[in-house]
Write a protein that holds these residues in place. Structure first.
Motif, PDB file in Angstrom:
ATOM      1  N   LEU A 119       0.861  -1.189   0.000  1.00 11.70           N
ATOM      2  CA  LEU A 119       0.000   0.000   0.000  1.00 11.70           C
ATOM      3  C   LEU A 119       0.893   1.233   0.000  1.00 11.70           C
ATOM      4  N   VAL A 120       0.778   2.082  -1.015  1.00 14.21           N
ATOM      5  CA  VAL A 120       1.638   3.266  -1.135  1.00 14.21           C
ATOM      6  C   VAL A 120       0.753   4.519  -1.072  1.00 14.21           C
ATOM      7  N   ASP A 121       0.907   5.283   0.019  1.00 14.89           N
ATOM      8  CA  ASP A 121       0.132   6.526   0.181  1.00 14.89           C
ATOM      9  C   ASP A 121       0.817   7.360   1.250  1.00 14.89           C
ATOM     10  N   ASP A 122       0.906   8.669   1.024  1.00 16.10           N
ATOM     11  CA  ASP A 122       1.581   9.529   2.005  1.00 16.10           C
ATOM     12  C   ASP A 122       0.717   9.793   3.228  1.00 16.10           C
ATOM     13  N   GLU A 123      -0.556   9.387   3.186  1.00 14.75           N
ATOM     14  CA  GLU A 123      -1.442   9.559   4.338  1.00 14.75           C
ATOM     15  C   GLU A 123      -1.596   8.211   5.052  1.00 14.75           C
ATOM     16  N   LYS A 124      -1.109   8.164   6.285  1.00 19.12           N
ATOM     17  CA  LYS A 124      -1.136   6.902   7.025  1.00 19.12           C
ATOM     18  C   LYS A 124      -2.544   6.413   7.284  1.00 19.12           C
ATOM     19  N   HIS A 125      -3.503   7.347   7.561  1.00 23.50           N
ATOM     20  CA  HIS A 125      -4.859   6.911   7.877  1.00 23.50           C
ATOM     21  C   HIS A 125      -5.531   6.246   6.670  1.00 23.50           C
ATOM     22  N   VAL A 126      -5.100   6.615   5.442  1.00 27.64           N
ATOM     23  CA  VAL A 126      -5.634   5.966   4.235  1.00 27.64           C
ATOM     24  C   VAL A 126      -5.138   4.522   4.178  1.00 27.64           C
ATOM     25  N   ARG A 127      -3.854   4.349   4.485  1.00 26.38           N
ATOM     26  CA  ARG A 127      -3.293   2.989   4.471  1.00 26.38           C
ATOM     27  C   ARG A 127      -3.957   2.124   5.538  1.00 26.38           C
ATOM     28  N   GLU A 128      -4.183   2.702   6.731  1.00 27.67           N
ATOM     29  CA  GLU A 128      -4.815   1.956   7.818  1.00 27.67           C
ATOM     30  C   GLU A 128      -6.253   1.583   7.442  1.00 27.67           C
ATOM     31  N   GLY A 129      -6.935   2.532   6.792  1.00 29.14           N
ATOM     32  CA  GLY A 129      -8.309   2.260   6.383  1.00 29.14           C
ATOM     33  C   GLY A 129      -8.387   1.125   5.376  1.00 29.14           C
ATOM     34  N   MET A 130      -7.465   1.122   4.417  1.00 26.65           N
ATOM     35  CA  MET A 130      -7.454   0.060   3.404  1.00 26.65           C
ATOM     36  C   MET A 130      -7.152  -1.299   4.030  1.00 26.65           C
ATOM     37  N   LYS A 131      -6.269  -1.307   5.026  1.00 29.18           N
ATOM     38  CA  LYS A 131      -5.940  -2.575   5.707  1.00 29.18           C
ATOM     39  C   LYS A 131      -7.173  -3.148   6.402  1.00 29.18           C
ATOM     40  N   LEU A 132      -8.011  -2.232   6.953  1.00 30.34           N
ATOM     41  CA  LEU A 132      -9.211  -2.683   7.656  1.00 30.34           C
ATOM     42  C   LEU A 132     -10.318  -3.111   6.692  1.00 30.34           C
ATOM     43  N   LEU A 133     -10.418  -2.432   5.551  1.00 32.07           N
ATOM     44  CA  LEU A 133     -11.520  -2.672   4.621  1.00 32.07           C
ATOM     45  C   LEU A 133     -11.301  -3.870   3.693  1.00 32.07           C
ATOM     46  N   GLY A 134     -10.061  -4.191   3.410  1.00 32.59           N
ATOM     47  CA  GLY A 134      -9.777  -5.227   2.429  1.00 32.59           C
ATOM     48  C   GLY A 134      -9.975  -6.647   2.948  1.00 32.59           C
ATOM     49  N   ALA A 135     -10.527  -7.513   2.122  1.00 33.47           N
ATOM     50  CA  ALA A 135     -10.680  -8.944   2.460  1.00 33.47           C
ATOM     51  C   ALA A 135      -9.386  -9.660   2.040  1.00 33.47           C
ATOM     52  N   TRP A 136      -8.334  -9.360   2.753  1.00 29.07           N
ATOM     53  CA  TRP A 136      -6.995  -9.811   2.349  1.00 29.07           C
ATOM     54  C   TRP A 136      -6.831 -11.330   2.444  1.00 29.07           C
ATOM     55  N   GLU A 137      -7.094 -11.875   3.621  1.00 28.80           N
ATOM     56  CA  GLU A 137      -6.913 -13.309   3.819  1.00 28.80           C
ATOM     57  C   GLU A 137      -7.785 -14.122   2.866  1.00 28.80           C
ATOM     58  N   GLN A 138      -8.996 -13.647   2.639  1.00 28.71           N
ATOM     59  CA  GLN A 138      -9.936 -14.336   1.756  1.00 28.71           C
ATOM     60  C   GLN A 138      -9.373 -14.456   0.330  1.00 28.71           C
ATOM     61  N   ASN A 139      -8.553 -13.500  -0.034  1.00 31.09           N
ATOM     62  CA  ASN A 139      -7.967 -13.494  -1.375  1.00 31.09           C
ATOM     63  C   ASN A 139      -6.509 -13.978  -1.386  1.00 31.09           C
ATOM     64  N   GLY A 140      -6.106 -14.614  -0.308  1.00 32.47           N
ATOM     65  CA  GLY A 140      -4.776 -15.221  -0.289  1.00 32.47           C
ATOM     66  C   GLY A 140      -3.635 -14.295   0.042  1.00 32.47           C
ATOM     67  N   VAL A 141      -3.940 -13.100   0.575  1.00 32.48           N
ATOM     68  CA  VAL A 141      -2.890 -12.151   0.945  1.00 32.48           C
ATOM     69  C   VAL A 141      -2.487 -12.395   2.393  1.00 32.48           C
ATOM     70  N   ASP A 142      -1.234 -12.714   2.614  1.00 32.80           N
ATOM     71  CA  ASP A 142      -0.765 -12.985   3.977  1.00 32.80           C
ATOM     72  C   ASP A 142       0.275 -11.982   4.458  1.00 32.80           C
ATOM     73  N   ASP A 143       0.605 -10.994   3.634  1.00 31.22           N
ATOM     74  CA  ASP A 143       1.609 -10.003   4.045  1.00 31.22           C
ATOM     75  C   ASP A 143       1.263  -8.664   3.405  1.00 31.22           C
ATOM     76  N   ILE A 144       1.075  -7.616   4.254  1.00 32.17           N
ATOM     77  CA  ILE A 144       0.747  -6.282   3.756  1.00 32.17           C
ATOM     78  C   ILE A 144       1.885  -5.338   4.110  1.00 32.17           C
ATOM     79  N   LEU A 145       2.498  -4.750   3.101  1.00 26.67           N
ATOM     80  CA  LEU A 145       3.601  -3.801   3.276  1.00 26.67           C
ATOM     81  C   LEU A 145       3.073  -2.384   3.074  1.00 26.67           C
ATOM     82  N   GLU A 146       3.775  -1.393   3.659  1.00 26.51           N
ATOM     83  CA  GLU A 146       3.335   0.001   3.552  1.00 26.51           C
ATOM     84  C   GLU A 146       4.503   0.902   3.174  1.00 26.51           C
TER      85      GLU A 146
END
Length: 365
Positions: free
Chosen positions: A5-32
């Protein structure tokens, strides 16, 4: 699977981490990353498969990041995320191959639909890459075998075709020369008895030299055991020099000595066998007892000594057989070897043969 996740606003990155169905889609590592420069470092280190990036950021913006990724991370899939509904950014995203374009504030449903699509697309492309890689690897593994078979056919009077040029770099020419390399049992032993490895390694050395000069190609001659054939089609005035270089490089790199002979030049690919047979005669009739630093043979050797008869030893042989004494055979063998090597001359053509007189056994040195 990794997502960046690339964004200069940390709250945007945090929001995307909360909203995304990461595990369901096979994502096991989120970098910022807070900007494009940080993103580049993370991409180089972790190679994330999916990248969500903002467009307007300090230091290195999204446009420059997309441009860098197109060259340096072409297999990663990118989704542009921005608060600016601007055709300029959309066009840039499309130009640099972005998978999709999302607007802030991000709708969770649209985010996850996009995530599922991009993950599936990446998996599909990865499967194609793996299939292509496997096919390419198989072709590379089979290519030497196919090369040896096709060029052996050419040596046996088959007509040269354009596909030889396309596949192996064989050049049609008005003049050819054959170099013949002997791979004997001692050479095979130095590769722990692995015959295929011996041929593969020696041919790699030979063809690397020939490729630099673009003057010929070497291959395993399948019609005869223990032979590598080199077909020269260019720079024929320098062939002798090339063969010496090949001999010395093999000896230095692999610590094995492979005798080489040069056949006579011929005017068409249909006559390659003539040049080959001439080279073979040179090898067969060379004096193997001669002290020679570089065993590259370019011309006929001195005439061989006349046939020597073993009849002079017939009584000693009969006596040794009757006594059954091993020492008698050993002494007799030493005497015979001494006689046949007294002139320090012995060739590969040496063999037992019948003489013209009845019951006469001759030895061809």
């Amino acid at each position: 699977m990794k997502v960046l996740l690339v964004d200069d606003e940390k709250h945007v990155r945090e929001g995307m981490k909360l909203l995304g169905a990461w595990e369901q889609n096979g994502v096991d590592d989120i970098l910022e990353a807070g900007n494009g420069e940080e993103a580049v470092r993370l991409i180089e280190e972790f190679r994330p498969e999916i990248i969500f990036t903002d467009m307007k950021m300090p230091r290195m913006d999204g446009t420059r990041l997309l441009e860098w990724m197109k060259e340096n991370a072409p297999t990663s899939k990118t989704i542009v995320v921005t608060g600016y509904d601007d055709y300029h950014f959309m066009r840039k995203a499309i130009h640099f191959g972005s998978f999709d374009y999302l607007l802030k504030p991000i709708d969770p449903e649209i985010l996850n639909e996009t995530l599922e699509k991009v993950v599936n697309e990446w998996k599909k492309e990865e499967a194609q890459r793996q299939t292509h890689m496997s096919s390419h690897q198989l072709i590379n593994e089979m290519k030497p075998v196919y090369r040896d078979r096709k060029l052996t056919q050419l040596m046996n009077s088959d007509i040269a075709t354009e596909d030889l040029y396309e596949m192996f770099g064989f050049h049609l020419s008005g003049h050819y020369n054959i170099g013949l390399v002997r791979v004997n049992g001692k050479t095979i032993e130095s590769f722990h008895g692995d015959r295929d490895l011996a041929y593969f390694t020696i041919l790699n050395v030979i063809n690397e030299i020939l490729m630099q000069k673009q003057c010929g190609i070497g291959f395993r001659y399948l019609s005869n055991k223990g032979e590598i054939v080199i077909i020269f089609w260019d720079q024929l005035d320098k062939v002798a020099e090339q063969l010496v270089m090949i001999y010395e490089t093999i000896k230095k790199a692999l610590n094995v000595s492979c005798s080489i002979a040069l056949g006579k030049p011929v005017q068409s690919s249909a006559k390659l066998q003539e040049s080959y047979l001439h080279a073979k005669q040179l090898l067969v009739h060379q004096n193997v007892l001669e002290e020679k630093n570089v065993r590259v043979y370019l011309q006929e050797s001195t005439p061989e000594p006349p046939l020597k008869s073993l009849m002079a030893y017939s009584s000693n042989i009969e006596l040794a057989v009757q006594t059954g004494e091993l020492r008698a055979f050993e002494e007799l063998t030493r005497q015979i070897v001494a006689e046949y090597t007294e002139n320090h001359y012995y060739t590969h053509s040496s063999r037992f043969a019948r003489g013209t007189k009845r019951n006469e056994i001759c030895f061809v040195p």
